[in-house]
Scaffold this motif. Structure first.
Motif, PDB file in Angstrom:
ATOM      1  N   UNK A 653     -24.750 -14.321   8.012  1.00 46.34           N
ATOM      2  CA  UNK A 653     -25.700 -15.427   7.959  1.00 46.34           C
ATOM      3  C   UNK A 653     -26.981 -14.993   7.237  1.00 46.34           C
ATOM      4  N   UNK A 654     -27.464 -13.794   7.559  1.00 45.00           N
ATOM      5  CA  UNK A 654     -28.656 -13.281   6.902  1.00 45.00           C
ATOM      6  C   UNK A 654     -28.435 -13.059   5.419  1.00 45.00           C
ATOM      7  N   UNK A 655     -27.265 -12.552   5.050  1.00 44.21           N
ATOM      8  CA  UNK A 655     -26.963 -12.340   3.635  1.00 44.21           C
ATOM      9  C   UNK A 655     -26.964 -13.656   2.878  1.00 44.21           C
ATOM     10  N   UNK A 656     -26.433 -14.685   3.485  1.00 48.04           N
ATOM     11  CA  UNK A 656     -26.343 -15.990   2.818  1.00 48.04           C
ATOM     12  C   UNK A 656     -27.711 -16.616   2.635  1.00 48.04           C
ATOM     13  N   UNK A 657     -28.671 -16.300   3.496  1.00 47.65           N
ATOM     14  CA  UNK A 657     -30.000 -16.921   3.403  1.00 47.65           C
ATOM     15  C   UNK A 657     -30.958 -16.159   2.496  1.00 47.65           C
ATOM     16  N   UNK A 658     -30.557 -14.948   2.096  1.00 49.81           N
ATOM     17  CA  UNK A 658     -31.409 -14.163   1.206  1.00 49.81           C
ATOM     18  C   UNK A 658     -31.242 -14.648  -0.224  1.00 49.81           C
ATOM     19  N   UNK A 659     -32.298 -14.538  -1.055  1.00 48.74           N
ATOM     20  CA  UNK A 659     -32.279 -15.131  -2.398  1.00 48.74           C
ATOM     21  C   UNK A 659     -31.567 -14.267  -3.441  1.00 48.74           C
ATOM     22  N   UNK A 660     -31.366 -12.987  -3.188  1.00 49.20           N
ATOM     23  CA  UNK A 660     -30.674 -12.076  -4.078  1.00 49.20           C
ATOM     24  C   UNK A 660     -31.175 -12.132  -5.517  1.00 49.20           C
ATOM     25  N   UNK A 661     -32.383 -11.686  -5.752  1.00 48.00           N
ATOM     26  CA  UNK A 661     -32.915 -11.708  -7.129  1.00 48.00           C
ATOM     27  C   UNK A 661     -32.105 -10.828  -8.074  1.00 48.00           C
ATOM     28  N   UNK A 662     -31.440  -9.778  -7.554  1.00 38.57           N
ATOM     29  CA  UNK A 662     -30.593  -8.925  -8.394  1.00 38.57           C
ATOM     30  C   UNK A 662     -29.171  -9.414  -8.485  1.00 38.57           C
ATOM     31  N   UNK A 663     -28.890 -10.567  -7.866  1.00 42.18           N
ATOM     32  CA  UNK A 663     -27.585 -11.221  -7.928  1.00 42.18           C
ATOM     33  C   UNK A 663     -26.458 -10.328  -7.394  1.00 42.18           C
ATOM     34  N   UNK A 664     -25.260 -10.422  -8.002  1.00 41.30           N
ATOM     35  CA  UNK A 664     -24.079  -9.756  -7.453  1.00 41.30           C
ATOM     36  C   UNK A 664     -24.252  -8.238  -7.471  1.00 41.30           C
ATOM     37  N   UNK A 665     -24.918  -7.726  -8.528  1.00 40.11           N
ATOM     38  CA  UNK A 665     -25.112  -6.277  -8.587  1.00 40.11           C
ATOM     39  C   UNK A 665     -25.943  -5.788  -7.416  1.00 40.11           C
ATOM     40  N   UNK A 666     -26.980  -6.524  -7.053  1.00 39.36           N
ATOM     41  CA  UNK A 666     -27.811  -6.135  -5.918  1.00 39.36           C
ATOM     42  C   UNK A 666     -27.015  -6.192  -4.612  1.00 39.36           C
ATOM     43  N   UNK A 667     -26.205  -7.240  -4.462  1.00 37.33           N
ATOM     44  CA  UNK A 667     -25.376  -7.360  -3.257  1.00 37.33           C
ATOM     45  C   UNK A 667     -24.379  -6.198  -3.176  1.00 37.33           C
ATOM     46  N   UNK A 668     -23.754  -5.851  -4.306  1.00 42.75           N
ATOM     47  CA  UNK A 668     -22.783  -4.752  -4.310  1.00 42.75           C
ATOM     48  C   UNK A 668     -23.434  -3.433  -3.896  1.00 42.75           C
ATOM     49  N   UNK A 669     -24.587  -3.140  -4.492  1.00 42.79           N
ATOM     50  CA  UNK A 669     -25.258  -1.880  -4.155  1.00 42.79           C
ATOM     51  C   UNK A 669     -25.748  -1.886  -2.707  1.00 42.79           C
ATOM     52  N   UNK A 670     -26.144  -3.054  -2.229  1.00 42.36           N
ATOM     53  CA  UNK A 670     -26.597  -3.142  -0.841  1.00 42.36           C
ATOM     54  C   UNK A 670     -25.439  -2.858   0.130  1.00 42.36           C
ATOM     55  N   UNK A 671     -24.258  -3.435  -0.148  1.00 39.24           N
ATOM     56  CA  UNK A 671     -23.089  -3.192   0.722  1.00 39.24           C
ATOM     57  C   UNK A 671     -22.654  -1.728   0.609  1.00 39.24           C
ATOM     58  N   UNK A 672     -22.713  -1.162  -0.593  1.00 36.22           N
ATOM     59  CA  UNK A 672     -22.353   0.254  -0.747  1.00 36.22           C
ATOM     60  C   UNK A 672     -23.265   1.134   0.110  1.00 36.22           C
ATOM     61  N   UNK A 673     -24.574   0.846   0.080  1.00 31.26           N
ATOM     62  CA  UNK A 673     -25.521   1.625   0.888  1.00 31.26           C
ATOM     63  C   UNK A 673     -25.221   1.457   2.374  1.00 31.26           C
ATOM     64  N   UNK A 674     -24.874   0.226   2.774  1.00 28.66           N
ATOM     65  CA  UNK A 674     -24.562  -0.029   4.180  1.00 28.66           C
ATOM     66  C   UNK A 674     -23.309   0.735   4.620  1.00 28.66           C
ATOM     67  N   UNK A 675     -22.296   0.822   3.744  1.00 33.34           N
ATOM     68  CA  UNK A 675     -21.075   1.577   4.073  1.00 33.34           C
ATOM     69  C   UNK A 675     -21.398   3.054   4.263  1.00 33.34           C
ATOM     70  N   UNK A 676     -22.288   3.577   3.417  1.00 36.43           N
ATOM     71  CA  UNK A 676     -22.687   4.989   3.547  1.00 36.43           C
ATOM     72  C   UNK A 676     -23.318   5.237   4.905  1.00 36.43           C
ATOM     73  N   UNK A 677     -24.154   4.304   5.382  1.00 39.61           N
ATOM     74  CA  UNK A 677     -24.907   4.498   6.610  1.00 39.61           C
ATOM     75  C   UNK A 677     -24.094   4.190   7.861  1.00 39.61           C
ATOM     76  N   UNK A 678     -22.991   3.468   7.718  1.00 36.18           N
ATOM     77  CA  UNK A 678     -22.224   3.028   8.893  1.00 36.18           C
ATOM     78  C   UNK A 678     -21.344   4.146   9.416  1.00 36.18           C
ATOM     79  N   UNK A 679     -21.338   4.307  10.752  1.00 32.96           N
ATOM     80  CA  UNK A 679     -20.506   5.344  11.388  1.00 32.96           C
ATOM     81  C   UNK A 679     -19.383   4.752  12.238  1.00 32.96           C
ATOM     82  N   UNK A 680     -19.460   3.483  12.575  1.00 35.61           N
ATOM     83  CA  UNK A 680     -18.440   2.862  13.415  1.00 35.61           C
ATOM     84  C   UNK A 680     -17.631   1.825  12.664  1.00 35.61           C
TER      85      UNK A 680
END
Length: 754
Positions: A653-680
C-alpha cells in the motif's frame, strides 16, 4: 653392649619376609611357620606346629627327604650353600615347584634348621612357555623353504641364515655369515646407498617394507618382497634387524601382464557407462566380488557419488546411485588418508566412520576402499566388499592399488572428455538460449504490468515493430525505454540480426563520433588500430540510440546524413560504407523545446520523430507497482540465494502511494536494497530517500516510513504494547525483538505512543 631380639620380635621379623619361613628341630618337627608359608602351603598353623616337616613333602619323596634331613643335621660339610629347586605339597595334595634355602643354628633348646621357601610356579610356567616358543620358532625358521629369514647385526652384517635363504640366494651358511647385507643388492642400488637407506628407515620407523630387484650368488636377479624389522632391548638400544624376504618374480610378471591388459582395455573407453563396464570386467580377472563400485567426488555438492559396477556371476549388492558424506564414510576416510582402507571384519567398533547400512543389511563381512589418484589429485575410491570375513589379502590389495591407478587415469580421460562434450553442448544451448532470449522480447518477457497505460504502449509496439520505420521512445528516466526498444526489435523482421545499443550521454563528443562511425588507424592521436563503428555493426539489424537528446549539435548533421542516405565514412577514411539499419531512439528530454532553443536540429528531430511512443511514468501506473515489486523481489531473492516469500499488504500500500520520481529503476533498486537487508521470509523495507519527499503527496502516510510507522503502531495496539515473546509484536511482524526495537527508535515510536 649385647643386643638380642625377643622371641616376639623375631617372629614379627620372619612374618614380614616375602618368602615363607619354616623352622624345624633336630627331629624334624616344625617349631615355627610364618604367615607367608601358611599361605603358600594352605595349612592352618595348628596343623603344622609339632608335626613332621615331611607333611610338606610329596609322598613319593618323604623317605628320601627324611634321610637327607638326617645327613644335613650331622654332616655340616654336606650342607648346600645355594638355593635348591624341589617339589612341595599343599594341603589339598597338589604339587608345585619351590625354591628353598636352608641354614642351621643352635639355640638353648638344641639345633634348629630354618628354611626360606619361595613358590616358583609362575616362573616355571613362563620358562616352559618361553622354551616351547623358542622351539617352535627354531623349527619354523628351519622348515620354511619359501621365505628367506635371517638376522642382521646393527651394522647390517648377517648373523643367522635359514634353509629358505640358502635356496633363494644361493649362499651356504659358512659363506654368508658376517657379510654385509649389501651383497644382495644390485650395483645400481648400492651406488645410490639403498642398503644403508633401508636399514636407516627400519631403525627410525621400527619396520620397513619394500619390493625390488635383488641379486643371487650366481649374479642372476629376482624380484623380492622384503620386510625389515628393527630389534631393540628394554632400554631401546638397537640389537639388530630381522629380515624376511620372498621371491615374487613370477607373481610380478603375471600382475604386469594383467595390468597391461587392463590398461589397454580401460584407456579405450571415453564414455563413463562403457568405462564402468570395462572396469567391472577387469576386476573379474582378479576375483569375483559380491559388491564393486566407484565413489567419485562431486565438488558441486561436496559429496561422493557412488556408481555400482555390473558383476557377472554375482548380484551386486547395490544397484542405485547413492550419495555419501566425506566426513563419516569409509571412502571419505580413504580419500583423506590417501591410502587403502581394508576392513576384514566390518562389525568391529571404534572406527571413525560408519559402514553403509545397506551393506550391513546384505550381510557384508569385509570391505576394501582404495583411493583413485591421478597426478596427486584424488578422484574418488574403488569400493569392494565380500560376504566372507578376511577376503582381502595384502597381495590382493597391492594389486588392486595398481589397478586403481589405471582406473584413475581412464576416469580422468573420461571426465575430461565428458566435460568437453558438456561444454560444447552448453555453448550450443547458450546460443539457442540467447537467441530465444532475444526473441522472447517480442512477447514482452521482462515488461511487467497490466495497466491501461502500459497496454496502450504495447499495442503501439505491436503495430510499428513489423515495419522498418524509425521509432522515437519518449519518457522519464527509468520508465523502461530500452526494454521497449528491444521488444520492437524482437517483433521485427530483423530479430535474427544484431541489436546494437549506443548510450549517447555516456561519451564525450569526440569519442561518440568514433563510437558511431568508427575510425581508421592513425585517424587521431591514440588511434593505433582500425575500429568498426556501431552503425556498421548494426548492418541489417537495429541501432538503438539511447539519450539521443545528448548528441552534440556539431555531430547531428553527420548522423542525419547517415540515416537519410544510409551511408557514411569512418574517421580518417574517404571510403563510403553503405548500411541497412533500422533506427530506434529514446530520450527523456523535450526535443521540441530543444529545437526551439537551437540545441537540437529540427531536420534530425523530424527524421527521428516518425513514430513516437510516450511511456507513462510509474506514478500513472499505480496498479502495476505491486506486480513490479513482486517481480523484482523474486528476481533478487533468487540471485542472492534468499527465501523471501511475501510482501506485507501495508508495504504494498505504501509503495503504491509513493510518487516514484525515479520510476521503475528507482523501484527496482529499492526492492534490491530491501532484499539485501531482509533476514526472514517477510520483506523488510528501508525508508525512501528524503530528497524525494518534496515530490510526494502531502498526506501523512505519503512515505513508506509513515506507512511502516502506522503498521507497527497498529500491531503494538493489538498486542497491548508487548514487543517480545511468542505473542509479541516482533513475532507478529516476523522480526527479531532487537530489530523491531531499532525500527521503533528510528520511527520515533515509544510505549507511550501505543
Amino acid at each position: 653392649m649385647n643386643v638380642r631380639a625377643s622371641p616376639v620380635e623375631s617372629q614379627e621379623l620372619l612374618n614380614s619376609l616375602p618368602d615363607g619361613v619354616v623352622v624345624t628341630d633336630a627331629e624334624g618337627s616344625i617349631t615355627f611357620v610364618s604367615d607367608q608359608a601358611l599361605e603358600i602351603f594352605g595349612f592352618p598353623r595348628e596343623e603344622l606346629l609339632g608335626h613332621s616337616v615331611e607333611i610338606l613333602v610329596p609322598d613319593a619323596f618323604r623317605e628320601t627327604h627324611r634321610k637327607y634331613r638326617e645327613t644335613y643335621l650331622w654332616n655340616a660339610k654336606a650342607r648346600p650353600t645355594d638355593a635348591m629347586e624341589l617339589q612341595a605339597r599343599r594341603k589339598d595334595g597338589s604339587l608345585f615347584p619351590v625354591e628353598m634355602s636352608l641354614a642351621a643354628y643352635r639355640t638353648p633348646d638344641g639345633l634348629r634348621i630354618i628354611t626360606a621357601i619361595r613358590d616358583i610356579s609362575r616362573r616355571k610356567q613362563m620358562e616352559e612357555a618361553l622354551h616351547r616358543s623358542e622351539e617352535r620358532y627354531r623349527r619354523l625358521i628351519e622348515e620354511v623353504k619359501d621365505y628367506a629369514i635371517f638376522m642382521l647385526d646393527p651394522e647390517g652384517r648377517v648373523m643367522t641364515w635359514n634353509e629358505g635363504a640358502r635356496q633363494m640366494r644361493g649362499h651356504r651358511v659358512e659363506e654368508i655369515l658376517g657379510r654385509h647385507v649389501s651383497v644382495f643388492f644390485t650395483p645400481e642400488d648400492i651406488k645410490v646407498g639403498r642398503p644403508e637407506e633401508e636399514l636407516r628407515e627400519a631403525a627410525e620407523k621400527g619396520r620397513f617394507e619394500t619390493e625390488g630387484w635383488r641379486v643371487r650368488k650366481d649374479g642372476s636377479r629376482f624380484w623380492s618382497h622384503v620386510v625389515l624389522t628393527a630389534l631393540r632391548d628394554q632400554n631401546h638400544q638397537l640389537l639388530g634387524f630381522t629380515k624376511i624376504a620372498r621371491d615374487i618374480t613370477e607373481r610380478k610378471r603375471a600382475s604386469e601382464a594383467v595390468l597391461l591388459e587392463i590398461s589397454n582395455r580401460l584407456i579405450s573407453h571415453l564414455n563413463l557407462e562403457d568405462l564402468l563396464n570395462a572396469i567391472a570386467a577387469s576386476l573379474r580377472q582378479i576375483k569375483e566380488y559380491d559388491y564393486a563400485g566407484l565413489a567419485l567426488y562431486d565438488p558441486a555438492i561436496q559429496k561422493l557419488r557412488v556408481y555400482a559396477l555390473p558383476l557377472a556371476s554375482h548380484k551386486n549388492l547395490i544397484h542405485e546411485e547413492l550419495l555419501l558424506s566425506m566426513e563419516n564414510s569409509p571412502a571419505g576416510w580413504a580419500i583423506k588418508a590417501r591410502r587403502p582402507l581394508v576392513l576384514n571384519r566390518v562389525h568391529e567398533d571404534g572406527r571413525p566412520f560408519e559402514i553403509p547400512a545397506n551393506l550391513i543389511k546384505q550381510g557384508v563381512l569385509s570391505a576394501c576402499r582404495i583411493p583413485l589418484i591421478h597426478r596427486d589429485r584424488v578422484l574418488g575410491t574403488l569400493n569392494l566388499a565380500s560376504l566372507q570375513e578376511g577376503a582381502f589379502s595384502d597381495e590382493e590389495v597391492s594389486l588392486l592399488g595398481q589397478i586403481a591407478n589405471q582406473i584413475a587415469l581412464a576416469l580422468r580421460n573420461a571426465i575430461s572428455f565428458r566435460q568437453l562434450s558438456e561444454l560444447k553442448e552448453k555453448l550450443a544451448d547458450e546460443k539457442q538460449y540467447l537467441e530465444a532470449e532475444i526473441r522472447s522480447r517480442s512477447n514482452f518477457g521482462e515488461i511487467v504490468g497490466q495497466s491501461a497505460a502500459l497496454k496502450q504502449v504495447l499495442e503501439q509496439v505491436e503495430t510499428v515493430a513489423p515495419t522498418d520505420s524509425t521509432v522515437l521512445i519518449l519518457g522519464e528516466t527509468g520508465t523502461g525505454k530500452e526494454l521497449i526498444a528491444r521488444a520492437i526489435h524482437g517483433l521485427s523482421r530483423r530479430r535474427e540480426e544484431a541489436f546494437i545499443t549506443v548510450n549517447c550521454s555516456a561519451l564525450p563528443a569526440g569519442l561518440l563520433e568514433s563510437e558511431l562511425f568508427g575510425h581508421e588507424k592513425g585517424a587521431f592521436t591514440g588511434s593505433t588500430s582500425r575500429k568498426i563503428g556501431r552503425l556498421e555493426l548494426a548492418h541489417r539489424g537495429t541501432l538503438f540510440l539511447d539519450e539521443v537528446g545528448d548528441i552534440p549539435l556539431d555531430l547531428q548533421p553527420k548522423l542525419l546524413r547517415a540515416l537519410q542516405e544510409r551511408q557514411f565514412e569512418r574517421l580518417g577514411s574517404s571510403q563510403t560504407i553503405n548500411v541497412d539499419v533500422r533506427l530506434l531512439a529514446a530520450t527523456n528530454r523535450d526535443l521540441e523545446m530543444m529545437v526551439d532553443g537551437g540545441r537540437f536540429r529540427s531536420d534530425l528531430y523530424y527524421r527521428l520523430n516518425v513514430f513516437p511512443i510516450m511511456l507513462p511514468p510509474l506514478r500513472e501506473r499505480a496498479g502495476d507497482i505491486s506486480l513490479l515489486a513482486r517481480y523484482f523481489l523474486e528476481k533478487y531473492s533468487r540471485r542472492m540465494g534468499k527465501k523471501i516469500d511475501s510482501i506485507s499488504s501495508e508495504v504494498l500500500h505504501g509503495l503504491s502511494r509513493y510518487s516514484w520520481p525515479g520510476n521503475i529503476r528507482e523501484l527496482e533498486h529499492y526492492i534490491e536494497r530491501a532484499v539485501i537487508l531482509t533476514t526472514g521470509p517477510l520483506l523488510q523495507v528501508p525508508p525512501l530517500e528524503s530528497k524525494f519527499k518534496k515530490k510526494s503527496k502531502p498526506a501523512s502516510a505519503n512515505t513508506l516510513a509513515d506507512a511502516e510507522r502506522e503498521h507497527i503502531l497498529r500491531i503494538l495496539r493489538e498486542t497491548n504494547g508487548i514487543v517480545g515473546g511468542p505473542r509479541g509484536a516482533a513475532a507478529r511482524l516476523g522480526l527479531k525483538r532487537t530489530t523491531l526495537a531499532s525500527k521503533m527508535q528510528r520511527l520515533g515510536i515509544s510505549r507511550n505512543s501505543v
